[in-house]
Write an enzyme that holds these catalytic residues in place. Structure first.
Site, PDB file in Angstrom:
ATOM      1  N   THR A  28       0.569  -0.947   0.120  1.00 48.69           N
ATOM      2  CA  THR A  28      -0.058   0.016  -0.075  1.00 48.69           C
ATOM      3  C   THR A  28       0.585   1.086  -0.752  1.00 48.69           C
ATOM      4  O   THR A  28       0.766   2.801  -0.462  1.00 48.69           O
ATOM      5  CB  THR A  28      -1.159   0.122   1.043  1.00 48.69           C
ATOM      6  N   HIS A 121      -0.070 -16.062  -5.027  1.00 46.55           N
ATOM      7  CA  HIS A 121      -2.214 -16.015  -5.840  1.00 46.55           C
ATOM      8  C   HIS A 121      -1.335 -15.571  -7.151  1.00 46.55           C
ATOM      9  O   HIS A 121      -1.884 -15.115  -8.409  1.00 46.55           O
ATOM     10  CB  HIS A 121      -2.523 -14.586  -4.853  1.00 46.55           C
ATOM     11  N   CYS A 132      -6.356 -24.537 -21.101  1.00 48.12           N
ATOM     12  CA  CYS A 132      -5.173 -25.569 -21.194  1.00 48.12           C
ATOM     13  C   CYS A 132      -3.808 -24.541 -20.321  1.00 48.12           C
ATOM     14  O   CYS A 132      -2.063 -25.043 -20.422  1.00 48.12           O
ATOM     15  CB  CYS A 132      -4.540 -25.201 -22.780  1.00 48.12           C
ATOM     16  N   CYS A 157      -6.407 -23.128 -27.834  1.00 55.12           N
ATOM     17  CA  CYS A 157      -7.221 -24.400 -27.209  1.00 55.12           C
ATOM     18  C   CYS A 157      -8.783 -23.365 -27.205  1.00 55.12           C
ATOM     19  O   CYS A 157      -9.520 -23.129 -27.260  1.00 55.12           O
ATOM     20  CB  CYS A 157      -6.976 -24.819 -25.738  1.00 55.12           C
ATOM     21  N   ASN A 220       1.105  -5.864  11.327  1.00 59.67           N
ATOM     22  CA  ASN A 220      -0.040  -5.179  10.566  1.00 59.67           C
ATOM     23  C   ASN A 220      -1.088  -4.374  10.933  1.00 59.67           C
ATOM     24  O   ASN A 220      -0.588  -4.401  12.420  1.00 59.67           O
ATOM     25  CB  ASN A 220      -0.724  -6.077  10.241  1.00 59.67           C
TER      26      ASN A 220
HETATM   27  P1  NAD Z   1      -5.124  -9.241   2.875  1.00 60.87           P
HETATM   28  O1  NAD Z   1      -6.177  -9.147   3.391  1.00 60.87           O
HETATM   29  O2  NAD Z   1      -3.798  -9.747   3.361  1.00 60.87           O
HETATM   30  O3  NAD Z   1      -5.199  -7.370   3.523  1.00 60.87           O
HETATM   31  C1  NAD Z   1      -4.368  -7.004   3.887  1.00 60.87           C
HETATM   32  C2  NAD Z   1      -3.910  -6.397   5.197  1.00 60.87           C
HETATM   33  O4  NAD Z   1      -2.480  -5.172   5.143  1.00 60.87           O
HETATM   34  C3  NAD Z   1      -4.626  -5.794   6.209  1.00 60.87           C
HETATM   35  O5  NAD Z   1      -4.842  -6.034   7.311  1.00 60.87           O
HETATM   36  C4  NAD Z   1      -4.406  -4.145   6.453  1.00 60.87           C
HETATM   37  O6  NAD Z   1      -4.344  -4.031   8.149  1.00 60.87           O
HETATM   38  C5  NAD Z   1      -2.575  -4.372   6.187  1.00 60.87           C
HETATM   39  N1  NAD Z   1      -1.780  -2.839   5.735  1.00 60.87           N
HETATM   40  C6  NAD Z   1      -2.959  -2.465   5.156  1.00 60.87           C
HETATM   41  N2  NAD Z   1      -1.068  -0.911   4.813  1.00 60.87           N
HETATM   42  C7  NAD Z   1      -0.598  -1.997   6.093  1.00 60.87           C
HETATM   43  C8  NAD Z   1       0.982  -1.452   5.903  1.00 60.87           C
HETATM   44  N3  NAD Z   1       1.066  -0.059   5.456  1.00 60.87           N
HETATM   45  N4  NAD Z   1       1.582  -1.604   6.664  1.00 60.87           N
HETATM   46  C9  NAD Z   1       1.260  -2.597   8.020  1.00 60.87           C
HETATM   47  N5  NAD Z   1      -0.828  -3.190   6.802  1.00 60.87           N
HETATM   48  C10 NAD Z   1      -0.649  -2.798   5.954  1.00 60.87           C
HETATM   49  O7  NAD Z   1      -5.217  -8.402   1.997  1.00 60.87           O
HETATM   50  P2  NAD Z   1      -5.884  -8.307   0.624  1.00 60.87           P
HETATM   51  O8  NAD Z   1      -5.565  -6.655   0.883  1.00 60.87           O
HETATM   52  O9  NAD Z   1      -7.328  -8.364   1.200  1.00 60.87           O
HETATM   53  O10 NAD Z   1      -5.857  -8.745  -0.850  1.00 60.87           O
HETATM   54  C11 NAD Z   1      -6.572  -9.894  -0.355  1.00 60.87           C
HETATM   55  C12 NAD Z   1      -6.063 -10.855  -1.422  1.00 60.87           C
HETATM   56  O11 NAD Z   1      -5.979  -9.556  -3.191  1.00 60.87           O
HETATM   57  C13 NAD Z   1      -4.603 -10.165  -1.425  1.00 60.87           C
HETATM   58  O12 NAD Z   1      -4.122 -11.912  -0.935  1.00 60.87           O
HETATM   59  C14 NAD Z   1      -3.852 -10.480  -2.987  1.00 60.87           C
HETATM   60  O13 NAD Z   1      -3.821 -11.582  -3.648  1.00 60.87           O
HETATM   61  C15 NAD Z   1      -4.510  -9.582  -3.126  1.00 60.87           C
HETATM   62  N6  NAD Z   1      -3.514  -8.727  -3.517  1.00 60.87           N
HETATM   63  C16 NAD Z   1      -2.773  -8.182  -4.192  1.00 60.87           C
HETATM   64  C17 NAD Z   1      -2.296  -7.078  -4.267  1.00 60.87           C
HETATM   65  C18 NAD Z   1      -1.035  -6.760  -4.570  1.00 60.87           C
HETATM   66  O14 NAD Z   1      -0.398  -7.555  -4.879  1.00 60.87           O
HETATM   67  N7  NAD Z   1      -0.005  -5.252  -4.187  1.00 60.87           N
HETATM   68  C19 NAD Z   1      -3.132  -5.858  -3.346  1.00 60.87           C
HETATM   69  C20 NAD Z   1      -4.509  -5.956  -3.505  1.00 60.87           C
HETATM   70  C21 NAD Z   1      -5.395  -7.470  -3.630  1.00 60.87           C
END
Ligand code: NAD
Length: 262
Positions: A28, A121, A132, A157, A220
């Protein structure tokens, strides 16, 4: 330096085989939004599930529309201080590997070796056929979409194409999960960075580490279901909490450094 960071340094110092599990929260601070933080657009409009993607043309259109807005953010994103701190752990020879829920490729960009990264993921840098499994570069597929294709299919495919990522409702390939479990089994400390620990199978990995008595550190912003079991919890931004911990470890002389690097 806060007491809790000092506690984390103390706990991590004897470790030589650290495994880090990273989630959307680590990225983030690179400008890629996560799904579960308060205010997320995903909470209003949930991501397309695998079942819908396969069976409904309108779901595939929604998928490509969402990807268009997210692709810009992901393509322009650079690793942040937390990604670089994990790369430094590898340089020190004390990081066994990274298991990531992310598909953004930022750990590789920060300098971690691809062979030490398990992408649970998948990756959004490649495209894959849902039928395929044929892979192509995402750049090639994007060119087709930009040229007007609204529902791109596999040239081999005819199956539907999408990024080589796991959608909700889709299983993590067994081979990937086996690698993640084996890595966890070998660790002497498990470090969670930016994961809500609500998504399985990732959420099961720290439990596996706990069962073999590895210490658990969680960084987190929001609470997680495993907070009560963690040895140290840092409720701070990963890019703020992780660098001072790794900087302190950089001062330590690691006699096993070369061995740890393999
Ligand atoms: P998640 O369930 O792992 O939640 C993200 C966690 O990160 C939250 O609990 C939040 O409190 C915490 N967080 C946010 N910013 C933070 C920071 N700066 N420092 C520490 N903690 C912080 O993930 P999600 O957002 O529910 O996404 C679900 C799935 O979607 C992921 O497992 C992934 O596969 C995919 N996703 C990937 C990306 C990426 O590749 N960057 C982004 C969004 C979602």
């Amino acid at each position: 330096m806060s007491d809790v960071i000092e506690l984390a340094i103390e706990l991590i110092q004897p470790s030589r085989r650290i495994v880090a599990l990273t989630g959307a929260g680590i990225s983030t601070e690179s400008g890629i939004p996560d799904f579960r933080s308060p205010g997320s657009v995903w909470l209003q409009q949930p991501p397309v599930s695998y079942q819908d993607f396969i069976s409904k043309p309108e779901a595939r259109q929604q998928y490509w529309q969402t990807r268009r807005s997210l692709a810009g953010q992901v393509a322009g994103a650079k690793p942040n201080a937390a990604h670089y701190a994990l790369a430094e752990l590898e340089r020190l020879g004390i990081l066994l590997g990274i298991i990531t829920q992310n598909f953004d490729g930022l750990h590789q960009d920060a300098g971690n070796s691809p062979e030490r990264i398990v992408e649970l993921h998948g990756t959004s840098r490649e495209a894959a056929c849902t039928l395929c499994g044929a892979r192509s570069s995402m750049q090639q597929l994007q060119q087709r979409i930009d040229a007007g294709e609204i529902d791109p299919t596999c040239s081999l495919c005819g199956g539907y194409m999408k990024t080589a990522t796991i959608l909700f409702g889709q299983r993590v390939p067994e081979i990937v999960l086996t690698r993640a479990r084996a890595m966890t089994d070998e660790c002497d400390l498990f470090l969670v960075v930016g994961s809500s620990l609500q998504v399985t199978p990732a959420a099961a990995l720290p439990r596996l580490a706990l069962m073999k008595d590895a210490p658990l550190i969680i960084i987190n912003l929001q609470p997680t279901p495993l907070d009560d079991y963690a040895d140290v919890i840092l409720r701070e931004k990963a890019g703020v909490a992780l660098p001072p911990i790794v900087a302190a470890l950089s001062q330590v002389e690691y006699p096993l450094q070369e061995e740890g690097k393999q």
